[in-house]
Scaffold this active site. Structure first.
Site, PDB file in Angstrom:
ATOM      1  N   SER A 194      78.233   4.094 108.879  1.00  0.00           N
ATOM      2  CA  SER A 194      78.728   2.791 109.229  1.00  0.00           C
ATOM      3  C   SER A 194      79.645   2.212 108.148  1.00  0.00           C
ATOM      4  O   SER A 194      79.992   2.994 107.288  1.00  0.00           O
ATOM      5  CB  SER A 194      77.332   1.803 108.989  1.00  0.00           C
ATOM      6  N   LYS A 195      79.651   0.900 108.133  1.00  0.00           N
ATOM      7  CA  LYS A 195      80.747   0.470 107.024  1.00  0.00           C
ATOM      8  C   LYS A 195      80.218   0.816 105.660  1.00  0.00           C
ATOM      9  O   LYS A 195      81.106   1.329 104.805  1.00  0.00           O
ATOM     10  CB  LYS A 195      80.682  -1.094 107.290  1.00  0.00           C
ATOM     11  N   ARG A 196      79.026   0.658 105.427  1.00  0.00           N
ATOM     12  CA  ARG A 196      78.318   1.004 104.217  1.00  0.00           C
ATOM     13  C   ARG A 196      78.886   2.570 103.541  1.00  0.00           C
ATOM     14  O   ARG A 196      78.872   2.775 102.445  1.00  0.00           O
ATOM     15  CB  ARG A 196      76.929   0.821 104.189  1.00  0.00           C
TER      16      ARG A 196
END
Ligand code: GLU
Length: 470
Positions: free
Chosen positions: A243-245
């Site tokens: 994910s973006k994280r």
């Protein structure tokens, strides 16, 4: 497929506004495979979703691929522009009897599914129109459905996943053309891949089931099925889906962080492909070595530390002139203040010292700050600590010794060592505050190298800025 058929691969992104890191890896694998075989690498923009498919979103894909150095052959193909062709193939399939017109309404389909569920059957829709006599067709809107085999099995021999089997009774009669004549995604991909002559489809394993469904469409059209390689998706460091994280960013964000395209390619290749224990390699080596058999079966984990490490190695092994050009391109792309002509020359001349410890382009620039910044320099905390009263006194005394020394790194080192000895100090006790005076930081290239680049007058002026007389 005959062994001599030239390899044709493709990257087929939907324009989402940026080139996602996972897409970049898919593109890279397809590019490497094509280049390894002296084949062709094609680009197809899957732009049938008109709301999302803006020219800017498509341009972002081009820009990402260009930055990564993944050149595609010929012009990019627009899937949307091929809608008439998709419809034509569906009509051919109707004529061959491998597809049929289905007049069932949404309500009828829902009711049939409901009934199947109630009878604890899989909720597949079995259209009553599959075997209807065309003479009985009403004059109503219809969709075109694939007449998929009801018995037997569909096998996908995947280069990564091995041989995977689906029971045909679990695959329903897919819609190929909607009632407005617009093709479905599944149908468009098959027609495009066939017409583009694609021999190998390398993509994320989220498309694995599609491979089975698409195989049936190929067969219904009377076409050869291409070879498939479905690569496990990239996971984050914690093993969860990226994910973006975790770093699921667009490639331009990596460009903005100052990674070299060569390092990014090296890193992305290793996310799911291996060549023995090799970690650091050039793109030429990757092209030479790339094969589908060494694609990993388990998801690779994104690892920023490893990326940084590889990036540092690529920076150090870069040709100095190429690297200086990369730095200048980075400065321009980030809208940083442009370098003066003199600073540019210094950048090219000092690259050996600048790249020694840098892991990213901003770190190269940080090493170059001593000639990019004008007097008086701002001093960070560490530099201020180094410039205590004792050090300032010492640096001031040093200036008179620098007036007449012949200005080369070797001579300066001899002179400063002698000065330290006269002061009863270790070299570091002089060199560290001197470093602070020359660049305003506690970390920099060697003080002797900096002095050579800055020249005598500028060196002495910077020392006197922090260690004035009296
Ligand atoms: N457009 C699809 C995607 O962005 C890829 C289709 C394919 O590779 O077959 O995931």
């Amino acid at each position: 497929m005959s062994a001599t058929k030239p390899v044709i691969t493709r990257f087929a992104p939907s324009p989402t506004g940026y080139l996602h890191i996972g897409g970049a890896r898919t593109a890279l694998f397809n590019w490497l495979f094509a280049r390894h075989h002296g084949g062709t690498f094609l680009l197809r923009i899957e732009d049938t979703d008109r709301a999302r498919s803006t020219p800017e979103a498509t341009e972002a894909i081009y820009a990402g691929l260009r930055w990564l150095g993944l050149d595609w052959d010929g012009d990019a193909v627009s899937q949307f522009a091929r809608i008439a062709r998709h419809a034509e193939v569906a009509r051919d399939m109707l004529a061959r009897g491998t597809a049929y017109k289905c007049f069932a309404t949404q309500g009828e389909i829902e009711a049939a599914r409901e009934a199947a569920r109630a009878a604890k059957q899989p909720p597949l829709f079995h259209s009553p129109w599959r075997d209807a006599d065309p003479a009985d067709h009403p004059d109503l809107p219809f969709v075109v459905r694939l007449k998929a085999p009801k018995t037997g099995e569909t096998v996908v021999n995947d280069h990564v996943q091995g041989s995977i089997t689906w029971k045909n009774e679990t695959l329903d009669d897919l819609i190929l053309l909607r009632s407005d004549g617009v093709p479905t995604y599944m149908h468009a991909v098959v027609v495009d891949d066939h017409d583009m002559g694609v021999t190998h489809v390398i993509r994320g394993d989220d498309h694995l089931t599609n491979a089975a469904r698409q195989s049936l469409i190929y067969q219904a059209a009377g076409w050869d099925v291409p070879e498939f390689a479905h690569v496990p998706l990239i996971h984050g460091e914690d093993g969860k889906k990226l994910s973006k994280r975790h770093g699921a960013l667009g490639v331009e964000e990596y460009r903005d962080m100052g990674y070299l395209p060569a390092a990014m390619r090296n890193y992305l290749i290793r996310l799911g492909w291996s060549h023995g224990d090799d970690e650091f390699f050039s793109t030429a080596q990757a092209i030479e070595w790339f094969n589908l058999d060494s694609l990993g079966k388990s998801p690779a984990r994104f690892d920023f530390k490893k990326l940084e490490n590889l990036s540092g190695q690529h920076i150090r092994s870069s040709d100095n002139t190429d690297l200086a050009r990369e730095v200048l391109a980075f400065v321009a792309s980030q809208n940083l203040p442009p370098l003066s002509e003199k600073q540019e020359t210094q950048l090219f001349e000092t690259m050996d010292q600048l790249k020694e410890r840098a892991k990213t382009l901003p770190e190269v620039l940080e090493m170059a700050r001593y000639f990019l910044k004008e007097r008086p320099l701002d001093m960070d905390q560490r530099a201020q600590e180094l410039l205590d009263t004792v050090s300032r006194g010492m640096l001031n005394r040093l200036t008179s010794r620098l007036q007449h020394v012949s200005w080369s790194a070797d001579n300066l080192e001899i002179e400063i060592r002698a000065f330290a000895e006269d002061e009863g100090q270790k070299l570091g006790k002089v060199a560290q505050p001197l470093r602070a005076a020359l660049c305003g930081r506690g970390v920099s290239p060697s003080v002797f190298d900096m002095m050579v680049t800055l020249g005598r007058d500028e060196t002495i002026a910077r020392i006197l800025d922090v260690a004035p007389t009296g």
